[in-house]
Design a protein around this motif. Structure first.
Motif, PDB file in Angstrom:
ATOM      1  N   GLY A 108      -4.873  10.323   1.743  1.00 36.03           N
ATOM      2  CA  GLY A 108      -5.440   9.055   1.809  1.00 36.03           C
ATOM      3  C   GLY A 108      -4.646   7.967   1.030  1.00 36.03           C
ATOM      4  O   GLY A 108      -3.616   8.046   0.716  1.00 36.03           O
ATOM      5  N   VAL A 109      -5.274   6.661   1.117  1.00 35.57           N
ATOM      6  CA  VAL A 109      -4.643   5.452   0.442  1.00 35.57           C
ATOM      7  C   VAL A 109      -4.724   5.810  -1.087  1.00 35.57           C
ATOM      8  O   VAL A 109      -5.629   6.058  -1.576  1.00 35.57           O
ATOM      9  N   SER A 110      -3.691   5.422  -1.771  1.00 35.21           N
ATOM     10  CA  SER A 110      -3.358   5.608  -3.059  1.00 35.21           C
ATOM     11  C   SER A 110      -4.060   4.431  -3.867  1.00 35.21           C
ATOM     12  O   SER A 110      -3.766   3.233  -3.499  1.00 35.21           O
ATOM     13  N   ALA A 111      -4.514   4.581  -5.098  1.00 34.49           N
ATOM     14  CA  ALA A 111      -4.764   3.634  -5.740  1.00 34.49           C
ATOM     15  C   ALA A 111      -3.800   2.795  -6.587  1.00 34.49           C
ATOM     16  O   ALA A 111      -3.809   1.992  -6.900  1.00 34.49           O
ATOM     17  N   THR A 148       0.743  -1.355  -0.031  1.00 32.61           N
ATOM     18  CA  THR A 148       0.070  -0.110  -0.126  1.00 32.61           C
ATOM     19  C   THR A 148       1.016   1.204   0.128  1.00 32.61           C
ATOM     20  O   THR A 148       1.804   1.353   0.629  1.00 32.61           O
ATOM     21  N   MET A 149       0.500   2.341  -0.694  1.00 33.50           N
ATOM     22  CA  MET A 149       1.147   3.606  -0.747  1.00 33.50           C
ATOM     23  C   MET A 149       0.018   4.485  -0.404  1.00 33.50           C
ATOM     24  O   MET A 149      -0.982   4.412  -0.298  1.00 33.50           O
ATOM     25  N   VAL A 150       0.706   5.775   0.025  1.00 36.63           N
ATOM     26  CA  VAL A 150      -0.135   6.858   0.582  1.00 36.63           C
ATOM     27  C   VAL A 150       0.083   7.983  -0.304  1.00 36.63           C
ATOM     28  O   VAL A 150       1.196   8.347  -1.035  1.00 36.63           O
ATOM     29  N   GLU A 151      -0.915   8.841  -0.701  1.00 37.29           N
ATOM     30  CA  GLU A 151      -0.937   9.910  -1.612  1.00 37.29           C
ATOM     31  C   GLU A 151      -1.500  11.233  -1.149  1.00 37.29           C
ATOM     32  O   GLU A 151      -2.535  11.113  -0.232  1.00 37.29           O
ATOM     33  N   ALA A 152      -0.943  12.002  -1.559  1.00 32.57           N
ATOM     34  CA  ALA A 152      -1.480  13.658  -1.174  1.00 32.57           C
ATOM     35  C   ALA A 152      -1.857  14.252  -2.363  1.00 32.57           C
ATOM     36  O   ALA A 152      -1.094  14.273  -3.398  1.00 32.57           O
ATOM     37  N   LEU A 185       5.685   5.813  -0.146  1.00 37.64           N
ATOM     38  CA  LEU A 185       5.646   4.184   0.085  1.00 37.64           C
ATOM     39  C   LEU A 185       5.665   4.050   1.685  1.00 37.64           C
ATOM     40  O   LEU A 185       4.771   3.241   2.172  1.00 37.64           O
ATOM     41  N   ASN A 186       6.035   4.883   2.329  1.00 38.38           N
ATOM     42  CA  ASN A 186       6.395   4.917   3.921  1.00 38.38           C
ATOM     43  C   ASN A 186       5.418   5.934   4.578  1.00 38.38           C
ATOM     44  O   ASN A 186       4.378   5.455   5.358  1.00 38.38           O
TER      45      ASN A 186
END
Length: 297
Positions: free
Chosen positions: A287-290, A145-149, A160-161
């Motif tokens: 949130g959670v990235s696609a 899972t990756m995180v995006e802004a 990634l972190n």
């Protein structure tokens, strides 16, 4: 006709190379380190092991494949293709550095210094490179899972972190924090920033905050489609609160931050040089990235 796969070898400048660039010669670099109680031989040997590992991995690329190399500092200018197999030759952090520029390409992590690196993301040895590359397109991969802004003017940051949002220096960040779902009420806050991280990041900076406050939150695993978030050093005042300082975000949920300072930044995985600039009144959602990182096991 479809293109042959391309192996993209991602590496970074070694400490020895950085010393030579700074001091000019081996002798001057050796003198500099000795004046600080260190030996240059240890640094040189690590450099040679790393360069030998890179050469061996390059030689293991199938003959019919194309091949390219990219140094960490050039990642933001390198164009990855959909047919690429990305081979990270180095440390765990180098996988995170490359991840934000990818879009589902398989990643093979090669540990150049076993025992010195944790080996969480660089899971394989140099000797395994030939077999791994031959089967990389068919082998199962962990979807990390990756995180995006995403800002209100469509700027996007992927990590990634973790992603940090806060002041670029040691000032206080002022903003309004909005939560998802039933906790949708917002709160004006003053703090040293907000950290939103993945299960991969839960072994590092995120975990240090979790342990520091003895949080009861269950941190996500690397493949969990969840994020954990913490507000750092929230300050109570007549106009700022401290009631919303940690939580978990699931798929489709986002943390909303509206800037009330002259300047805040958002950066991912410790890469402050590649940050989003946030100004007064601007809103960013995290949130959670696609997009997930496909790490070959």
């Amino acid at each position: 006709m479809s293109l042959a796969p391309r192996a993209v070898l991602v590496h970074r400048t070694t400490e020895y190379e950085e010393l030579l660039a700074r001091h000019g010669t081996h002798g001057q670099a050796a003198f500099f380190l000795s004046s600080r109680g260190r030996s240059i031989e240890e640094v040189r040997l690590r450099h040679e092991r790393g360069r030998q590992a890179l050469a061996e991995v390059a030689a293991a690329v199938p003959l019919q494949w194309r091949q390219a190399r990219v140094e960490r500092a050039d990642l933001d200018r390198f164009l990855f293709g959909p047919e690429d197999v990305v081979v990270v030759v180095g440390q765990d952090g180098l996988v995170a550095n490359a991840a934000k520029y990818l879009a589902g390409q398989p990643v093979v992590g090669i540990d150049t210094d076993p025992g010195r690196n944790p080996g969480v993301l660089v899971r394989h040895r140099v000797a395994d490179a030939r077999a791994l590359l031959a089967s990389a397109e068919r082998t199962g991969a962990d979807e990390l899972t990756m995180v995006e802004a995403v800002t209100d003017d469509a700027q996007r940051l992927l990590a990634l972190n973790e992603i940090y949002l806060g002041p670029p220096g040691h000032q206080t960040a002022r903003y309004t924090l909005g939560l998802p779902g039933a906790q949708a009420a917002s709160e004006a806050q003053a703090s040293s920033g907000v950290l939103v991280g993945t299960g991969t990041g839960a072994t590092g900076w995120l975990r240090s905050l979790w342990q520091q406050r003895s949080s009861a939150l269950r941190l996500p695993a690397p493949t969990d489609p969840r994020l954990a978030w913490f507000v750092r050093e929230a300050w109570p005042s007549p106009t700022t609160g401290t009631t919303r300082v940690e939580g978990v975000l699931g798929p489709g949920e986002s943390l909303r931050l509206t800037v009330e300072s002259d300047r805040l930044v958002a950066f991912g995985d410790g890469m402050e040089s590649d940050a989003l600039e946030l100004t007064w009144g601007q809103t960013v959602r995290v949130g959670v990235s696609a997009t997930a990182l496909r790490l070959v096991g």
